[in-house]
Write an enzyme that holds these catalytic residues in place. Structure first.
Site: not given
Ligand code: NAD
Length: 298
Positions: A97, A172, A240
């Protein structure tokens, strides 16, 4: 032949999504900055890559699931990033997102190399990612969408193309405005009931079937009543998202007064150390102002 898919970003969402691709029979090559997360997927049958570049070099379709715009930019456009390793005709599907303008910037860079790009953020949270019931909102070319729809259907139930690249993230952001405002309104209602001496749980049971009832209320009222604020969807991620909403709204000259207010509340909660709590903890902001704590039984 087993089809190869790349997956970068194995956090709360990416991990179960990549696992669902493995279960569906895809050969998945994974990378995350955190090594332990890669190892867990390898135990489930994935192949490990040492960088985003290596993921792209080993596969033709690469999914990214990262926190915010700067992360997608770094992982895709950076020196050891996806685009540097991608071949002409490869497809990058960014399911993070992020700001729609960043999706468009990334797509424009991809186009220069003959690489296709979809922005495909999701809604449905960790349970939706685990159960493969995510709503997936996609921006990009119809032909690329048609090619990728079966792959996306492995991770989600409702997969909809809403327009060109960037439209997925506009959709989104629209979703996040509605969810944030709903949680805030629910919090105000719960605090009012508590202060008036009326059991908030009974209020919930009385109104959930009426016009005020919603998917947000069904998910978040029980968390508030049980004082369970374990994420779920983190306050810092919603802050964010609303920052991206307001940035986009400013570019389009659209005033969004309620969104701006809730974004400030989320910022204040982060200052109070609540950034990693579930966004249902917006309740705490209202409770502090009213000097009351919402509890079952009133
Ligand atoms: P998170 O922080 O749990 O996971 C992100 C992952 O990306 C981490 O494991 C981190 O180490 C990795 N990462 C970051 N930069 C990197 C890079 N340059 N190279 C490789 N790996 C990298 O986040 P999440 O909760 O999984 O959310 C991911 C996305 O999905 C976000 O944009 C969030 O807004 C969206 N989202 C989350 C949810 C939720 O309920 N958690 C629901 C809908 C959408």
């Amino acid at each position: 032949m087993t089809e190869k898919i790349g997956f970068i970003g194995l956090g709360i969402m990416g991990k179960p999504m990549a696992k669902n691709l493995l279960k569906a029979g895809y050969a998945v090559t994974v990378f995350d900055m955190v090594g332990d997360r890669v190892e867990e997927l390898v135990l489930d049958g994935a192949s490990a890559a040492g960088s985003s570049y290596d993921v792209a070099a080993a596969t033709d379709r690469i999914i990214t699931m990262l926190p915010d715009s700067a992360d997608s930019e770094r992982a895709i456009l950076g020196a050891r990033g996806v685009l540097a390793g991608a071949k002409r005709g490869s497809v990058i599907i960014d399911m993070s997102s992020i700001a729609p303008s960043m999706s468009q910037k990334i797509a424009a860079e991809c186009a220069k190399k003959g690489v296709e790009m979809l922005d495909a953020p999701v809604s449905g949270g960790e349970p939706g990612a685990i159960n493969a019931t995510l709503a997936i909102m996609v921006g990009g070319k119809q032909a690329v969408f048609d090619q990728c729809q079966p792959l996306l259907k492995v991770m989600g139930k409702n997969v909809v193309l809403t327009g060109d690249v960037g439209a997925g993230n506009i959709t989104k952001l629209a979703n996040q405005i509605i969810v944030a405002a709903n949680i805030e309104a629910l919090s105000e209602a719960m605090v009012l009931a508590e202060k008036a001496g009326v059991d908030p749980e009974r209020v919930f049971n009385a109104i959930r079937g009426g016009l005020a009832g919603s998917a947000v209320m069904e998910a978040k009222a029980p968390m508030m009543l049980n004082r369970n604020f374990k994420a779920g969807f983190r306050i810092r991620l919603h802050q964010k998202d609303l920052r991206n909403v307001l940035q986009t709204a400013q570019e389009l000259n659209v005033p969004l007064p309620v969104t701006a207010l809730v974004q400030q509340m989320l910022g204040s909660l982060m200052n109070d150390g609540e950034g990693d709590n579930d966004h249902s903890a917006i309740l705490h902001f209202l409770e502090r102002m009213a000097k009351v704590e919402v509890r079952k039984g009133g």
